[in-house]
Motif scaffolding. Structure first.
Motif, PDB file in Angstrom:
ATOM      1  N   LYS A  33     -13.599 -10.218 -10.180  1.00 48.34           N
ATOM      2  CA  LYS A  33     -13.619  -8.422  -9.118  1.00 48.34           C
ATOM      3  C   LYS A  33     -13.036  -8.173  -8.087  1.00 48.34           C
ATOM      4  N   GLY A  34     -12.822  -9.298  -6.983  1.00 44.31           N
ATOM      5  CA  GLY A  34     -11.464 -10.224  -5.835  1.00 44.31           C
ATOM      6  C   GLY A  34     -10.062  -9.835  -6.933  1.00 44.31           C
ATOM      7  N   LYS A  35     -10.116 -10.800  -7.384  1.00 42.65           N
ATOM      8  CA  LYS A  35      -8.536 -10.665  -7.866  1.00 42.65           C
ATOM      9  C   LYS A  35      -8.226  -8.344  -8.576  1.00 42.65           C
ATOM     10  N   TYR A  36      -9.123  -8.818  -9.393  1.00 36.43           N
ATOM     11  CA  TYR A  36      -8.531  -7.162  -9.279  1.00 36.43           C
ATOM     12  C   TYR A  36      -8.060  -6.177  -8.215  1.00 36.43           C
ATOM     13  N   LEU A  37      -8.805  -6.482  -6.879  1.00 34.17           N
ATOM     14  CA  LEU A  37      -9.130  -5.571  -5.611  1.00 34.17           C
ATOM     15  C   LEU A  37      -7.961  -5.587  -5.344  1.00 34.17           C
ATOM     16  N   LEU A  38      -7.764  -7.258  -5.835  1.00 32.77           N
ATOM     17  CA  LEU A  38      -5.557  -7.580  -4.842  1.00 32.77           C
ATOM     18  C   LEU A  38      -4.753  -7.264  -5.872  1.00 32.77           C
ATOM     19  N   TRP A  39      -5.086  -7.010  -6.813  1.00 35.54           N
ATOM     20  CA  TRP A  39      -3.785  -6.796  -7.862  1.00 35.54           C
ATOM     21  C   TRP A  39      -3.832  -4.890  -8.072  1.00 35.54           C
ATOM     22  N   PHE A  40      -4.566  -4.524  -7.497  1.00 32.96           N
ATOM     23  CA  PHE A  40      -4.950  -2.711  -7.385  1.00 32.96           C
ATOM     24  C   PHE A  40      -4.106  -2.695  -6.114  1.00 32.96           C
ATOM     25  N   THR A  41      -4.676  -2.841  -4.979  1.00 29.49           N
ATOM     26  CA  THR A  41      -4.113  -2.543  -3.772  1.00 29.49           C
ATOM     27  C   THR A  41      -2.981  -2.357  -3.411  1.00 29.49           C
ATOM     28  N   ALA A  42      -2.110  -3.882  -3.802  1.00 32.13           N
ATOM     29  CA  ALA A  42      -0.871  -4.678  -4.039  1.00 32.13           C
ATOM     30  C   ALA A  42      -0.707  -3.203  -4.870  1.00 32.13           C
ATOM     31  N   ALA A  43      -0.279  -3.160  -5.696  1.00 31.79           N
ATOM     32  CA  ALA A  43       0.248  -2.313  -6.383  1.00 31.79           C
ATOM     33  C   ALA A  43       0.119  -0.985  -6.306  1.00 31.79           C
ATOM     34  N   ASN A  44      -0.910  -0.407  -5.456  1.00 35.51           N
ATOM     35  CA  ASN A  44      -0.927   1.157  -5.150  1.00 35.51           C
ATOM     36  C   ASN A  44      -0.103   1.573  -3.835  1.00 35.51           C
ATOM     37  N   LEU A  45       0.048   0.696  -2.674  1.00 32.44           N
ATOM     38  CA  LEU A  45       0.735   0.620  -1.627  1.00 32.44           C
ATOM     39  C   LEU A  45       2.528   0.064  -2.333  1.00 32.44           C
ATOM     40  N   VAL A  46       2.995  -0.831  -3.074  1.00 28.39           N
ATOM     41  CA  VAL A  46       3.757  -0.449  -3.200  1.00 28.39           C
ATOM     42  C   VAL A  46       4.315   1.069  -3.770  1.00 28.39           C
ATOM     43  N   PHE A  47       3.517   1.107  -5.493  1.00 26.24           N
ATOM     44  CA  PHE A  47       3.914   2.754  -6.035  1.00 26.24           C
ATOM     45  C   PHE A  47       3.788   4.071  -4.467  1.00 26.24           C
ATOM     46  N   LEU A  48       2.893   3.846  -3.895  1.00 27.97           N
ATOM     47  CA  LEU A  48       2.892   4.169  -2.656  1.00 27.97           C
ATOM     48  C   LEU A  48       3.672   5.192  -1.440  1.00 27.97           C
ATOM     49  N   THR A  49       4.534   3.402  -1.223  1.00 30.09           N
ATOM     50  CA  THR A  49       5.370   3.966  -0.043  1.00 30.09           C
ATOM     51  C   THR A  49       6.394   4.379  -0.928  1.00 30.09           C
ATOM     52  N   ILE A  50       7.031   3.886  -2.024  1.00 29.64           N
ATOM     53  CA  ILE A  50       8.026   4.035  -2.345  1.00 29.64           C
ATOM     54  C   ILE A  50       8.264   5.876  -3.198  1.00 29.64           C
ATOM     55  N   LEU A  51       6.940   6.052  -3.469  1.00 31.86           N
ATOM     56  CA  LEU A  51       7.432   7.335  -4.014  1.00 31.86           C
ATOM     57  C   LEU A  51       7.176   8.429  -2.484  1.00 31.86           C
ATOM     58  N   LEU A  52       6.648   7.880  -1.055  1.00 31.41           N
ATOM     59  CA  LEU A  52       6.567   8.866  -0.516  1.00 31.41           C
ATOM     60  C   LEU A  52       7.544   8.774  -0.008  1.00 31.41           C
ATOM     61  N   SER A  53       8.124   7.714   0.411  1.00 28.88           N
ATOM     62  CA  SER A  53       9.149   7.534   1.259  1.00 28.88           C
ATOM     63  C   SER A  53      10.653   8.336   0.808  1.00 28.88           C
ATOM     64  N   GLY A  54      10.409   7.975  -1.098  1.00 27.53           N
ATOM     65  CA  GLY A  54      11.792   9.232  -1.361  1.00 27.53           C
ATOM     66  C   GLY A  54      11.447  10.718  -1.340  1.00 27.53           C
ATOM     67  N   TYR A  55       9.798  10.973  -1.154  1.00 21.08           N
ATOM     68  CA  TYR A  55       9.344  12.110  -0.828  1.00 21.08           C
ATOM     69  C   TYR A  55      10.141  12.901   0.786  1.00 21.08           C
ATOM     70  N   LEU A  56       9.709  11.838   2.003  1.00 21.05           N
ATOM     71  CA  LEU A  56      10.456  12.262   3.234  1.00 21.05           C
ATOM     72  C   LEU A  56      11.270  12.287   3.316  1.00 21.05           C
ATOM     73  N   LEU A  57      12.160  11.663   3.206  1.00 20.51           N
ATOM     74  CA  LEU A  57      13.363  11.468   2.586  1.00 20.51           C
ATOM     75  C   LEU A  57      14.278  12.644   2.023  1.00 20.51           C
ATOM     76  N   LEU A  58      13.896  12.904   1.252  1.00 16.19           N
ATOM     77  CA  LEU A  58      14.704  14.020   0.198  1.00 16.19           C
ATOM     78  C   LEU A  58      14.231  15.624   0.984  1.00 16.19           C
ATOM     79  N   ALA A  59      13.217  15.274   1.457  1.00 16.12           N
ATOM     80  CA  ALA A  59      12.788  16.270   2.671  1.00 16.12           C
ATOM     81  C   ALA A  59      12.978  16.950   3.778  1.00 16.12           C
ATOM     82  N   LEU A  60      13.912  15.486   4.279  1.00 17.47           N
ATOM     83  CA  LEU A  60      14.604  16.071   5.372  1.00 17.47           C
ATOM     84  C   LEU A  60      15.401  17.097   5.344  1.00 17.47           C
TER      85      LEU A  60
END
Length: 371
Positions: free
Chosen positions: A344-371
């Motif tokens: 359980k703990g290992k999954y939560l760490l892996w899940f959260t880290a991977a989600n934050l990486v994908f979120l950061t990349i996709l949201l940053s890309g969207y905001l840059l293109l929206a400028l």
């Protein structure tokens, strides 16, 4: 009695919160005829129809059978991971992210065990969850908030696809990049024998209903007529499907409709939310989703902005991040905990880290293109 109430609150936390908020705001805005205008019948009707049809198709084993056919040509661990991760990515576009995860997470666990690759369980299931949440944003029927926002803002299919397909394509490329970075070895996968679908007539019946659902999404068929057809025909052909419909999700929507409707009639709340959201709809939707999950966030924020496109993007990307950012993510988590509680703990760490990486990349890309 108290114990039963506690169990219900734990099982239906979001539903309970929705109706508690609706009840609380009812003291500030006493019930009247305007309450009926809060409820988006079109969204509820489409949700009910799609859930009934998907429950029928899932009960026939259609999605699992198709997934097993796709795995027949798997020769390496990278191909195995790719198949297991991209299955929910593409299937979620048509059958919703939660149905895709309910179908393919247990399937992945079984296949990995058969292949002797159990150590890949955590990254594969975490990426399946990310893939389902991102793939589902490609279509109006991919997840509940898409269906609601598409209906609420009366978007055209062209407008919806122009907003979401570029992000979906970028998401697919990121998943592919992840797979290319994974170590790959030859694999000998045991021959799978997918069960035959013996009830061909019932399969045809549900596929016809699914086409009717798509027609209603495209506004070629009245939603009210679709609901009547689905309810009557499924009651006659396979009434068990009506039991498997997620009625609590529909009730949750009603509760949030009442809550948001009441808030919008309070001048102070209306002005505050409009001021906060102005020109920051996508970021606010992402942040709200982390605490509320993206479906309630879409219902709440839609009452205070006319920028449906930014809200659509924000609530979809907002499904990444915390475990509750998308309620579908809990499906995978529960499956992992049930099978391997010590992970359980290992999954939560892996899940959260991977989600934050994908979120950061996709949201940053969207905001840059929206400028």
């Amino acid at each position: 009695m108290l114990q039963k109430l506690i169990v219900f609150l734990r099982r239906e936390t979001v539903l309970s919160i929705a109706w508690l908020l609706a009840a609380a705001t009812a003291f500030l805005v006493p019930p009247d005829r305007a309450y009926l205008d809060y409820i988006d019948g079109g969204t509820l009707g489409l949700l009910f129809s799609l859930m009934a049809v998907m429950a029928g198709l899932q009960g026939l084993g259609l999605f699992r059978r198709l997934g097993e056919h796709l795995l027949e040509r798997t020769a390496t661990t990278r191909q195995l991971e790719g198949a297991l991760i991209f299955l929910p990515f593409f299937f979620s576009m048509a059958v919703t992210n939660d149905v895709a995860l309910i179908t393919f997470v247990p399937f992945a666990m079984e296949v990995l065990e058969l292949a002797g690759e159990e150590e890949r369980l955590i990254p594969v299931v975490a990426m399946q969850t990310i893939a389902a949440n991102l793939g589902s944003m490609a279509t109006p029927i991919g997840n509940p908030q898409n269906l609601y926002l598409y209906s609420h803002y009366q978007m055209s299919l062209g407008e919806f696809f122009r907003s979401m397909l570029p992000l979906t394509a970028a998401s697919g490329l990121l998943i592919l990049l992840f797979l290319l970075c994974r170590h790959s070895t030859p694999l000998s996968l045991p021959k799978l024998t997918p069960p035959a679908i013996s009830e061909g007539r019932r399969l045809g019946f549900y596929l016809i209903l699914f086409v009717l659902c798509l027609a209603a999404v495209a506004k070629a068929l009245p939603v009210a007529l679709l609901c009547v057809l689905v309810a009557l025909l499924t009651a006659l052909v396979d009434r068990r499907v009506l039991v498997r419909v997620d009625w609590s999700l529909l009730a949750t929507f009603v509760g949030f409709f009442l809550f948001v409707g009441n808030l919008s009639r309070l001048p102070a709340c209306h002005d505050f939310f409009r001021a906060v959201l102005a020109h920051h709809e996508a970021v606010c939707a992402v942040l709200a989703s982390q605490a509320l999950s993206n479906v309630p966030a879409a219902l709440l924020l839609s009452g205070f902005t006319d920028n449906g496109t930014a809200l659509l993007v924000g609530t979809n990307l907002g499904g990444l991040g915390t475990l509750i950012a998308s309620m579908a993510s809990l499906i995978s988590y529960k499956q992992v905990v049930r099978r391997s509680p010590y992970k359980k703990g290992k999954y939560l760490l892996w899940f959260t880290a991977a989600n934050l990486v994908f979120l950061t990349i996709l949201l940053s890309g969207y905001l840059l293109l929206a400028l």
